[in-house]
Scaffold this motif. Structure first.
Motif, PDB file in Angstrom:
ATOM      1  N   ASP A  43      -1.595 -24.102   4.878  1.00  0.00           N
ATOM      2  CA  ASP A  43      -1.395 -25.403   5.513  1.00  0.00           C
ATOM      3  C   ASP A  43      -1.995 -25.461   6.914  1.00  0.00           C
ATOM      4  O   ASP A  43      -2.056 -26.543   7.516  1.00  0.00           O
ATOM      5  N   VAL A  44      -2.401 -24.312   7.454  1.00  0.00           N
ATOM      6  CA  VAL A  44      -2.961 -24.298   8.802  1.00  0.00           C
ATOM      7  C   VAL A  44      -4.234 -25.132   8.871  1.00  0.00           C
ATOM      8  O   VAL A  44      -4.461 -25.863   9.846  1.00  0.00           O
ATOM      9  N   SER A  46      -5.142 -27.791   7.102  1.00  0.00           N
ATOM     10  CA  SER A  46      -4.844 -29.223   7.124  1.00  0.00           C
ATOM     11  C   SER A  46      -4.218 -29.636   8.442  1.00  0.00           C
ATOM     12  O   SER A  46      -4.458 -30.740   8.949  1.00  0.00           O
ATOM     13  N   ARG A  47      -3.419 -28.732   9.035  1.00  0.00           N
ATOM     14  CA  ARG A  47      -2.812 -29.043  10.326  1.00  0.00           C
ATOM     15  C   ARG A  47      -3.875 -29.136  11.419  1.00  0.00           C
ATOM     16  O   ARG A  47      -3.845 -30.033  12.264  1.00  0.00           O
ATOM     17  N   GLY A  50      -5.793 -32.359  10.928  1.00  0.00           N
ATOM     18  CA  GLY A  50      -5.002 -33.502  11.354  1.00  0.00           C
ATOM     19  C   GLY A  50      -4.967 -33.648  12.866  1.00  0.00           C
ATOM     20  O   GLY A  50      -5.024 -34.757  13.398  1.00  0.00           O
ATOM     21  N   THR A  51      -4.906 -32.506  13.567  1.00  0.00           N
ATOM     22  CA  THR A  51      -4.920 -32.556  15.033  1.00  0.00           C
ATOM     23  C   THR A  51      -6.272 -33.015  15.557  1.00  0.00           C
ATOM     24  O   THR A  51      -6.363 -33.808  16.501  1.00  0.00           O
TER      25      THR A  51
END
Length: 211
Positions: A43-44, A46-47, A50-51
């Motif tokens: 998930d890193v 996608s995080r 997103g940032t």
């Protein structure tokens, strides 16, 4: 985790590698003790995406770039020299000029570290050569430099605006309010403007009477 990150920073490691490295080590520790699954590390990506695609946070590198341009072009130094020549004969006028220029730099860059370093390099030798007490000179520089936290536009307010907006929307949804309202960065800027101006006025009054 916070204590370990502070300890690694005190050892002299770069901030970027420290934050990423400590987070990775604690993630591996969590996987080892069974706190979460290794697949959750995926998930890193996608995080991070997103940032990077957050329109609000795009202002942060632009503020940093603006501060670097002000420093490299020596506009801040010229502004301080002009203010010093204008108010230098007034009792405490040079210190008041430092506070005013620090407030202008805070409004231009929004970076505390850059403002303090720039003001220290530019104004400290001049203040000491004029006979200003070192505690008063360093205090004026540090106080005016930290105005970058509150005087808009501020990087801290941009980051807080992104976090508070999401938290406020979630709080309204949990309370059963489906027509949610947001806390924008502009709202934080408007709320911080008057306290920032009051701080500048208080600092100027103090240095005029303390010098």
């Amino acid at each position: 985790m916070f204590v370990v990150a502070c300890g690694v920073l005190l050892l002299g490691y770069p901030v970027a590698f420290t934050l990423a490295g400590v987070a990775l080590w604690f993630a591996l520790l969590g996987i080892g003790i069974g706190a979460f699954e290794a697949v959750q590390l995926l998930d890193v990506a996608s995080r991070v995406y997103g940032t990077m695609s957050n329109a609000t946070l795009m202002a942060v590198p632009l503020f940093v770039f603006m501060g670097v341009m002000l420093e490299r072009s020596r506009l801040a130094e010229q502004l301080l020299q002009t203010m010093g020549a204008l108010f230098g004969r007034v009792r405490g006028g040079l210190l008041a000029s430092v506070v005013v220029v620090g407030a202008l730099l805070a409004a231009s860059t929004g970076i505390v570290g850059a403002t303090v370093v720039a003001m220290g390099l530019i104004s400290m030798p001049t203040l000491l050569s004029r006979g200003v007490a070192p505690p008063l000179a360093s205090g004026a520089i540090c106080a005016s430099g930290t105005l970058g936290q509150i005087i808009p536009p501020s990087i801290v307010l941009v980051l807080l605006g992104d976090v508070l907006s999401s938290a406020y929307q979630q709080a309204q949804l949990r309370a059963g309010i489906w027509s949610v309202e947001t806390v924008s960065v502009g709202d934080l800027f408007a709320g911080a403007l008057v306290p920032g101006v009051i701080l500048v006025v208080v600092y100027v009054i103090y240095v005029l009477f303390a010098s």
